[in-house]
Design a protein around this motif. Structure first.
Motif, PDB file in Angstrom:
ATOM      1  N   VAL A  65       0.837  -1.202   0.000  1.00 32.31           N
ATOM      2  CA  VAL A  65       0.000   0.000   0.000  1.00 32.31           C
ATOM      3  C   VAL A  65       0.871   1.251   0.000  1.00 32.31           C
ATOM      4  N   HIS A  66       1.942   1.244   0.813  1.00 33.60           N
ATOM      5  CA  HIS A  66       2.855   2.393   0.866  1.00 33.60           C
ATOM      6  C   HIS A  66       3.463   2.664  -0.505  1.00 33.60           C
ATOM      7  N   LEU A  67       3.934   1.624  -1.167  1.00 31.83           N
ATOM      8  CA  LEU A  67       4.537   1.797  -2.481  1.00 31.83           C
ATOM      9  C   LEU A  67       3.520   2.307  -3.493  1.00 31.83           C
ATOM     10  N   GLY A  68       2.300   1.790  -3.405  1.00 30.02           N
ATOM     11  CA  GLY A  68       1.256   2.255  -4.317  1.00 30.02           C
ATOM     12  C   GLY A  68       0.973   3.733  -4.143  1.00 30.02           C
ATOM     13  N   LEU A  69       0.879   4.181  -2.888  1.00 27.04           N
ATOM     14  CA  LEU A  69       0.619   5.596  -2.621  1.00 27.04           C
ATOM     15  C   LEU A  69       1.786   6.480  -3.062  1.00 27.04           C
ATOM     16  N   LYS A  70       3.021   5.994  -2.832  1.00 21.33           N
ATOM     17  CA  LYS A  70       4.191   6.769  -3.258  1.00 21.33           C
ATOM     18  C   LYS A  70       4.244   6.902  -4.772  1.00 21.33           C
ATOM     19  N   LYS A  71       3.893   5.847  -5.483  1.00 18.85           N
ATOM     20  CA  LYS A  71       3.903   5.911  -6.945  1.00 18.85           C
ATOM     21  C   LYS A  71       2.828   6.859  -7.448  1.00 18.85           C
ATOM     22  N   LEU A  72       1.658   6.822  -6.821  1.00 20.55           N
ATOM     23  CA  LEU A  72       0.595   7.750  -7.229  1.00 20.55           C
ATOM     24  C   LEU A  72       1.003   9.192  -6.974  1.00 20.55           C
ATOM     25  N   SER A  73       1.707   9.421  -5.848  1.00 18.98           N
ATOM     26  CA  SER A  73       2.175  10.767  -5.547  1.00 18.98           C
ATOM     27  C   SER A  73       3.154  11.253  -6.609  1.00 18.98           C
ATOM     28  N   ALA A  74       4.070  10.370  -7.007  1.00 18.70           N
ATOM     29  CA  ALA A  74       5.034  10.743  -8.048  1.00 18.70           C
ATOM     30  C   ALA A  74       4.345  10.978  -9.387  1.00 18.70           C
ATOM     31  N   GLN A  75       3.360  10.149  -9.708  1.00 23.13           N
ATOM     32  CA  GLN A  75       2.625  10.316 -10.958  1.00 23.13           C
ATOM     33  C   GLN A  75       1.820  11.602 -10.957  1.00 23.13           C
ATOM     34  N   ARG A  76       1.265  11.950  -9.776  1.00 18.68           N
ATOM     35  CA  ARG A  76       0.500  13.185  -9.667  1.00 18.68           C
ATOM     36  C   ARG A  76       1.399  14.404  -9.913  1.00 18.68           C
ATOM     37  N   ALA A  77       2.627  14.354  -9.375  1.00 14.56           N
ATOM     38  CA  ALA A  77       3.570  15.448  -9.615  1.00 14.56           C
ATOM     39  C   ALA A  77       3.923  15.534 -11.093  1.00 14.56           C
TER      40      ALA A  77
ATOM     41  N   ALA B 237      14.895   0.267   4.347  1.00 17.01           N
ATOM     42  CA  ALA B 237      15.629  -0.840   3.729  1.00 17.01           C
ATOM     43  C   ALA B 237      14.695  -1.828   3.034  1.00 17.01           C
ATOM     44  N   LEU B 238      13.417  -1.829   3.419  1.00 20.51           N
ATOM     45  CA  LEU B 238      12.459  -2.743   2.806  1.00 20.51           C
ATOM     46  C   LEU B 238      11.958  -2.239   1.462  1.00 20.51           C
ATOM     47  N   VAL B 239      12.143  -0.938   1.170  1.00 22.96           N
ATOM     48  CA  VAL B 239      11.615  -0.346  -0.054  1.00 22.96           C
ATOM     49  C   VAL B 239      12.629  -0.521  -1.184  1.00 22.96           C
ATOM     50  N   PRO B 240      12.266  -1.215  -2.255  1.00 24.13           N
ATOM     51  CA  PRO B 240      13.206  -1.410  -3.369  1.00 24.13           C
ATOM     52  C   PRO B 240      13.642  -0.073  -3.953  1.00 24.13           C
ATOM     53  N   ARG B 241      14.884  -0.009  -4.387  1.00 23.70           N
ATOM     54  CA  ARG B 241      15.407   1.228  -4.969  1.00 23.70           C
ATOM     55  C   ARG B 241      14.587   1.628  -6.191  1.00 23.70           C
ATOM     56  N   ASP B 242      14.290   2.929  -6.286  1.00 18.18           N
ATOM     57  CA  ASP B 242      13.548   3.515  -7.405  1.00 18.18           C
ATOM     58  C   ASP B 242      12.146   2.935  -7.567  1.00 18.18           C
ATOM     59  N   SER B 243      11.639   2.251  -6.559  1.00 13.78           N
ATOM     60  CA  SER B 243      10.325   1.626  -6.703  1.00 13.78           C
ATOM     61  C   SER B 243       9.199   2.633  -6.667  1.00 13.78           C
ATOM     62  N   THR B 244       9.464   3.846  -6.180  1.00 18.39           N
ATOM     63  CA  THR B 244       8.396   4.831  -6.076  1.00 18.39           C
ATOM     64  C   THR B 244       8.552   5.980  -7.056  1.00 18.39           C
ATOM     65  N   ARG B 245       9.554   5.912  -7.928  1.00 21.37           N
ATOM     66  CA  ARG B 245       9.721   6.985  -8.908  1.00 21.37           C
ATOM     67  C   ARG B 245       8.745   6.787 -10.064  1.00 21.37           C
TER      68      ARG B 245
END
Length: 383
Positions: A20-32, A349-357
């Motif tokens: 869920v965290h990764l999904g929200l971070k990706k949406l935030s990046a897409q919104r920007a 450390a659990l969040v894959p690199r560049d996974s939210t860009r």
């Protein structure tokens, strides 16, 4: 995948919250990224006077009628679009999702091509609220380290009231102006006059300890209890420690003669701490101004005293986090305090690199992560 915080009481074994965290971070990046695309199109729309093709008189009216924006929001987007036309570094940061759109809108008020890189560096890691405070008081072209002009630090207060209250407020303003005899009051003078008079009539909460409840500790087993609605409820060690930071001590409830009530922090010192910390939680980024406790940076159990340098204001949420081991506070108040969220490094450390860009505009795939998904965006698959 498993990880445990140093506090030992946070379970990272489930991947649902991470998905869920990764999904929200990706949406935030897409919104920007979408806003960067939008302001670019708005610049083209203005160059083309696109509103004329639809019978409107301005770009803002076009955005209201055709795109469903409110006038204020439309004007802010148009202003931002015009400013970003000369700010390539901020445009790139917005497109890459490195800076929140709201923060970019604040920076475009004062940044110029000569200062934009300095401002981007200065706001790294800051919340939008912190960026607003940094920008306030600066004129166009100012640099982050320049002194602020207090006269420029105006804050907008918005009220939505009924016609009856509006008429009452207008009448009150007229009577205050007549009574003070100083001519027309500006908004600053009016609000200060009204609020000062209101505060003179009511008592403030900072004169009272945060905890005014009956907590008793068994002399034999040292278990603490709180009396609620006639029942004795066990209190854990963290809650007891938080209460001991800021409380009134009623003494031995079983004593024949009522003992003298003592406070952990005196009223005078309480008022000093509230004033120094701005009547707000001292944790960076927290804006909580209600339900505040006074906390001892060095715990009383570790020898910490009631000196001003060892006491700060915390909201109940952050105060509980301290005594549960999830937030570590060290240093001296008010300017040498260090806040460290225990377990944040393990979570990162659990969040894959560049996974939210966000991916490039023409390649974006907006696929939501199912709530019950157990897959955490593999690095070797396109997102």
């Amino acid at each position: 995948m498993q990880a445990t915080s140093r506090a030992g009481d946070i379970d990272h074994s489930s991947e649902r919250w991470l998905a869920v965290h990764l999904g929200l971070k990706k949406l935030s990046a897409q919104r920007a990224q979408m806003e960067a695309r939008e302001v670019a199109l708005l610049r083209l729309a203005e160059d083309m006077t696109i509103w004329q093709h639809f019978g409107h008189v301005s770009l803002v009216q076009y955005m209201e009628q055709e795109l469903g924006y409110r006038a204020h929001t439309a004007m802010e987007l148009v202003r931002t679009a015009k400013a970003l036309a000369t700010l390539p570094h901020m445009t790139a940061a917005l497109e890459a999702g490195e800076v929140f759109p709201c923060a970019i809108r604040e920076l475009t008020r004062i940044a110029t091509p000569e200062t934009e890189e300095e401002w981007l560096e200065a706001i790294a890691g800051k919340t939008v609220h912190e960026v607003q405070r940094m920008v306030a008081g600066h004129d166009k072209g100012a640099r982050p380290g320049d002194p602020k002009d207090p006269d420029n630090e105006l804050i907008t207060l918005t009220f939505r009231v009924s016609p009856t209250v509006h008429a009452f407020a207008y009448r009150a303003r007229m009577e205050l102006e007549a009574m003070l005899g100083s001519g027309k009051l500006d908004d600053d003078e009016l609000i200060e006059t009204i609020y000062r008079r209101a505060l003179e009539e009511v008592s403030t909460t900072e004169g009272q300890p945060a905890f005014q409840m009956a907590i008793s500790t068994c002399k034999r087993c040292q278990q603490s209890y709180q009396s609620v609605a006639g029942e004795e409820i066990e209190v854990d060690a963290a809650t007891l420690a938080r209460a001991e930071c800021d409380h009134e001590h009623l003494g031995d409830l079983e004593a024949d003669a009522p003992p003298r009530v003592t406070a952990s922090v005196t009223k005078r010192k309480r008022r000093q701490i509230y004033a120094r910390d701005g009547h707000c939680c001292a944790v960076p980024g927290c804006r909580m101004t209600r339900y505040l406790d006074i906390h001892h940076v060095t715990f009383q159990s570790d020898g910490g005293g009631h000196e001003l340098s060892n006491t700060i204001l915390l909201c109940t949420g952050h105060h509980a986090a301290v005594h549960k081991g999830r937030l570590r506070i060290t240093g001296k108040a008010p300017d040498e305090v260090i806040f460290e969220f225990v377990g944040r490094d393990e979570v990162a450390a659990l969040v894959p690199r560049d996974s939210t860009r966000a991916v490039p505009w023409d390649e974006r795939r907006a696929e939501p992560i199912p709530w019950d998904s157990k897959e955490v965006v593999p690095r070797d698959k396109p997102t």
